[in-house]
Design a protein around this motif. Structure first.
Motif, PDB file in Angstrom:
ATOM      1  N   TRP A 124      47.736   5.586   8.023  1.00  0.00           N
ATOM      2  CA  TRP A 124      47.230   5.269   9.341  1.00  0.00           C
ATOM      3  C   TRP A 124      46.414   6.579   9.761  1.00  0.00           C
ATOM      4  N   GLU A 125      46.456   7.675   9.062  1.00  0.00           N
ATOM      5  CA  GLU A 125      45.746   8.884   9.703  1.00  0.00           C
ATOM      6  C   GLU A 125      44.283   8.616  10.325  1.00  0.00           C
ATOM      7  N   PRO A 126      43.583   7.901   9.079  1.00  0.00           N
ATOM      8  CA  PRO A 126      42.184   7.807   9.304  1.00  0.00           C
ATOM      9  C   PRO A 126      42.055   6.923  10.699  1.00  0.00           C
ATOM     10  N   THR A 127      42.707   5.722  10.810  1.00  0.00           N
ATOM     11  CA  THR A 127      42.414   4.913  11.905  1.00  0.00           C
ATOM     12  C   THR A 127      42.781   5.776  13.198  1.00  0.00           C
ATOM     13  N   HIS A 128      44.066   6.551  13.106  1.00  0.00           N
ATOM     14  CA  HIS A 128      44.427   7.246  14.322  1.00  0.00           C
ATOM     15  C   HIS A 128      43.196   8.414  14.806  1.00  0.00           C
ATOM     16  N   LEU A 129      42.812   9.060  13.904  1.00  0.00           N
ATOM     17  CA  LEU A 129      41.736  10.028  14.178  1.00  0.00           C
ATOM     18  C   LEU A 129      40.691   9.254  14.671  1.00  0.00           C
ATOM     19  N   GLU A 130      40.022   8.159  14.005  1.00  0.00           N
ATOM     20  CA  GLU A 130      38.933   7.561  14.747  1.00  0.00           C
ATOM     21  C   GLU A 130      39.029   7.231  16.314  1.00  0.00           C
ATOM     22  N   SER A 131      40.247   6.619  16.426  1.00  0.00           N
ATOM     23  CA  SER A 131      40.808   6.142  17.611  1.00  0.00           C
ATOM     24  C   SER A 131      40.916   7.197  18.699  1.00  0.00           C
ATOM     25  N   VAL A 132      40.845   8.525  18.521  1.00  0.00           N
ATOM     26  CA  VAL A 132      40.797   9.746  19.372  1.00  0.00           C
ATOM     27  C   VAL A 132      39.573  10.326  19.456  1.00  0.00           C
ATOM     28  N   GLY A 133      38.607   9.609  18.464  1.00  0.00           N
ATOM     29  CA  GLY A 133      37.186  10.040  18.838  1.00  0.00           C
ATOM     30  C   GLY A 133      36.574  10.938  17.545  1.00  0.00           C
TER      31      GLY A 133
ATOM     32  N   VAL B 230      57.171   0.631  -0.337  1.00  0.00           N
ATOM     33  CA  VAL B 230      56.732  -0.792  -0.195  1.00  0.00           C
ATOM     34  C   VAL B 230      56.802  -1.360   1.260  1.00  0.00           C
ATOM     35  N   THR B 231      57.782  -1.206   1.570  1.00  0.00           N
ATOM     36  CA  THR B 231      58.252  -1.773   2.885  1.00  0.00           C
ATOM     37  C   THR B 231      57.883  -1.120   4.264  1.00  0.00           C
ATOM     38  N   PHE B 232      57.983   0.014   4.247  1.00  0.00           N
ATOM     39  CA  PHE B 232      57.596   0.609   5.501  1.00  0.00           C
ATOM     40  C   PHE B 232      56.179   0.643   6.026  1.00  0.00           C
ATOM     41  N   PRO B 233      54.986   0.565   5.188  1.00  0.00           N
ATOM     42  CA  PRO B 233      53.731   0.435   5.769  1.00  0.00           C
ATOM     43  C   PRO B 233      53.562  -0.719   6.569  1.00  0.00           C
ATOM     44  N   PRO B 234      53.954  -1.929   5.978  1.00  0.00           N
ATOM     45  CA  PRO B 234      53.648  -3.069   6.920  1.00  0.00           C
ATOM     46  C   PRO B 234      54.594  -3.141   8.207  1.00  0.00           C
ATOM     47  N   LEU B 235      55.783  -2.640   8.048  1.00  0.00           N
ATOM     48  CA  LEU B 235      56.717  -2.357   9.287  1.00  0.00           C
ATOM     49  C   LEU B 235      56.201  -1.488  10.388  1.00  0.00           C
ATOM     50  N   LEU B 236      55.503  -0.184   9.809  1.00  0.00           N
ATOM     51  CA  LEU B 236      54.970   0.628  10.725  1.00  0.00           C
ATOM     52  C   LEU B 236      53.667  -0.109  11.302  1.00  0.00           C
ATOM     53  N   GLY B 237      53.038  -0.925  10.674  1.00  0.00           N
ATOM     54  CA  GLY B 237      51.838  -1.637  11.305  1.00  0.00           C
ATOM     55  C   GLY B 237      52.180  -2.655  12.362  1.00  0.00           C
ATOM     56  N   VAL B 238      53.392  -3.340  12.119  1.00  0.00           N
ATOM     57  CA  VAL B 238      53.965  -4.287  13.232  1.00  0.00           C
ATOM     58  C   VAL B 238      54.254  -3.270  14.496  1.00  0.00           C
ATOM     59  N   VAL B 239      54.763  -2.199  14.271  1.00  0.00           N
ATOM     60  CA  VAL B 239      55.193  -1.301  15.631  1.00  0.00           C
ATOM     61  C   VAL B 239      53.699  -0.857  16.107  1.00  0.00           C
ATOM     62  N   ILE B 240      52.826  -0.497  15.412  1.00  0.00           N
ATOM     63  CA  ILE B 240      51.416   0.054  15.800  1.00  0.00           C
ATOM     64  C   ILE B 240      50.699  -1.373  16.542  1.00  0.00           C
ATOM     65  N   ASP B 241      50.828  -2.376  15.951  1.00  0.00           N
ATOM     66  CA  ASP B 241      50.233  -3.584  16.641  1.00  0.00           C
ATOM     67  C   ASP B 241      50.924  -3.898  17.968  1.00  0.00           C
ATOM     68  N   GLY B 242      52.266  -3.674  17.999  1.00  0.00           N
ATOM     69  CA  GLY B 242      52.809  -3.844  19.301  1.00  0.00           C
ATOM     70  C   GLY B 242      52.509  -2.914  20.358  1.00  0.00           C
ATOM     71  N   LEU B 243      52.490  -1.600  19.861  1.00  0.00           N
ATOM     72  CA  LEU B 243      51.974  -0.650  20.802  1.00  0.00           C
ATOM     73  C   LEU B 243      50.768  -0.149  20.802  1.00  0.00           C
ATOM     74  N   ASP B 244      50.034   0.898  20.034  1.00  0.00           N
ATOM     75  CA  ASP B 244      48.734   1.260  19.999  1.00  0.00           C
ATOM     76  C   ASP B 244      48.669   2.365  18.842  1.00  0.00           C
ATOM     77  N   VAL B 245      47.589   2.326  18.219  1.00  0.00           N
ATOM     78  CA  VAL B 245      47.664   3.631  17.094  1.00  0.00           C
ATOM     79  C   VAL B 245      47.791   4.874  17.474  1.00  0.00           C
ATOM     80  N   THR B 246      47.573   4.973  18.715  1.00  0.00           N
ATOM     81  CA  THR B 246      47.664   6.412  19.141  1.00  0.00           C
ATOM     82  C   THR B 246      49.309   6.629  19.331  1.00  0.00           C
ATOM     83  N   ALA B 247      49.890   5.675  19.339  1.00  0.00           N
ATOM     84  CA  ALA B 247      51.358   5.946  19.313  1.00  0.00           C
ATOM     85  C   ALA B 247      52.075   6.467  17.797  1.00  0.00           C
TER      86      ALA B 247
END
Length: 406
Positions: free
Chosen positions: A235-244, A346-363
């Protein structure tokens, strides 16, 4: 004054490898590192070649991770009957066969089966070599494990670079090349001198510890640090792009993060000869937490993620010898921990994706910061409830007599 035999005299009567076999083991870890990292760069090619969706193409990595966890447990189950040399050989053969099948598969199900077979061998090599390095090198165990796992990072960096150099369309040749090197490494297994029947750890500690909670805490540390590792990597690339930041900058920063994980393991090799595993884990957890907190600042984020990579790097190889010393009567503890950490990948990346979907990638940084704090709490509990019997400073000065030690 006569010398009193220390724990090393009991736990490492002879090295488990010849010098050639040590070098070959490092090559083996370059191979498994490359195999883990090769799927991402060739995903678009797989989609075009087999006419599959991104999600279906991603099953190749999931199949390898799941099979790797199974490979760890199977290796541990058969170890007392077959021994390390035979099982390591079988693991390299499985990797070679799986890589060949993946490269030459006419249809996607065959390629997916190849990835699964790769994973079985992958798990065996990772567990077998980590286990032998853990029990076979005494106080040098942490240093040797960091050296070994540093080469995993070399492969993880070199694999995608090779795809970029040769072109993703030539990925079959790369997988065939991996298979050939696996066969070459097979020729060095005569230098694996350790045999099973490892009873030494049972006499290195007389402490009464509650085994199940200790193993559970180590599993928690491993799963959480793998969650942070894969969370940043994914998720680092997505986060960095989201902050400019631009896509190119975000990609470069992510490559720097993975490189830092490799460098961090080599850096800690001499440090692990001087400082104890609990001290290194505490410093690593603090470094992860501090760097992730710093990553909430857009200006500092790319550099902060490099700090996360440096801090997270030593945890996996440094804590394995501590685990073995903490629960000496449970020879399979390392297998449980490694299998759990692989399933966590295997399990944590999709779980983290659910959290980020519910909040925002900046979180992302704060979410991972919470995981780092949890990892630190578990490490603090282990330091208190399962202190490392080998935790005195690793300096070169002579040890004090028993009555003078504190």
């Amino acid at each position: 004054m006569s010398a009193v035999p220390g724990p090393d005299a009991l736990s490492a009567p002879r090295p488990p490898f010849t010098a050639v076999a040590i070098a070959a083991s490092c090559v083996g870890f370059v191979l498994v590192g490359a195999l883990q990292a090769l799927y991402g760069p060739v995903m678009p090619t797989l989609q075009r070649e087999y006419g599959i969706s991104p999600a279906v193409a991603g099953l190749s990595l999931s199949a390898q991770f799941a099979a790797a966890a199974l490979g760890v447990l199977v290796y541990r189950l058969l170890n007392g009957r077959l021994g390390h040399r035979t099982l390591l050989g079988a693991s390299y053969v499985l990797m070679a066969l799986g890589a060949s099948a993946f490269a030459l598969a006419p249809v996607w199900p065959v390629a997916l089966a190849g990835a699964f077979v790769i994973g079985l061998g992958f798990g065996g090599v990772v567990y077998g070599l980590n286990h032998l390095f853990t029990v076979g090198f005494g106080r040098r165990g942490s240093a040797m494990l960091n050296l070994l796992n540093g080469h995993f990072g070399v492969g993880a960096v070199a694999g995608p670079a090779l795809v970029g150099w040769l072109g993703a369309k030539n990925y079959p040749g790369i997988f065939i090349g991996v298979a050939v090197v696996c066969v070459v490494v097979l020729l060095t297994l005569g230098g694996v001198t350790a045999q099973e029947r490892e009873t030494v750890l049972e006499v290195t500690s007389r402490r009464d510890v509650r085994v199940a909670p200790v193993i559970a805490a180590f599993i928690g540390v491993y799963v959480l640090h793998v969650a942070i590792e894969t969370g940043v990597g994914g998720w680092e690339p997505t986060h960095l792009e989201s902050v400019g930041y631009s896509a190119a900058t975000a990609t470069t920063a992510t490559s720097a993060y993975w490189s830092a994980m490799t460098v961090g393991r080599f850096i800690v090799v001499p440090l692990s000869l001087r400082f104890s595993a609990p001290a290194i884990l505490t410093a690593c957890c603090a470094g992860m937490a501090g760097s992730l907190l710093l990553a909430t600042l857009p200006m500092a984020a790319p550099y902060a993620y490099v700090g996360v990579g440096l801090a997270i790097a030593p945890i996996f190889p440094t804590c394995l010898p501590w685990l073995n010393r903490a629960v000496p009567g449970v020879a399979a503890a390392g297998a449980y921990v490694m299998a759990a950490s692989m399933l966590g990948g295997v399990t944590f990346p999709p779980l983290l994706g659910v959290v980020i979907d519910g909040l925002d990638v900046t979180a992302l940084p704060l979410t991972l910061f919470a995981l780092a704090l949890a990892c630190m709490l578990l490490g603090t509990g282990l330091r208190r409830n399962a202190p490392d019997p080998d935790a005195e400073p690793r300096s070169a000065r002579p040890a004090a007599p028993p009555e003078m030690q504190t």
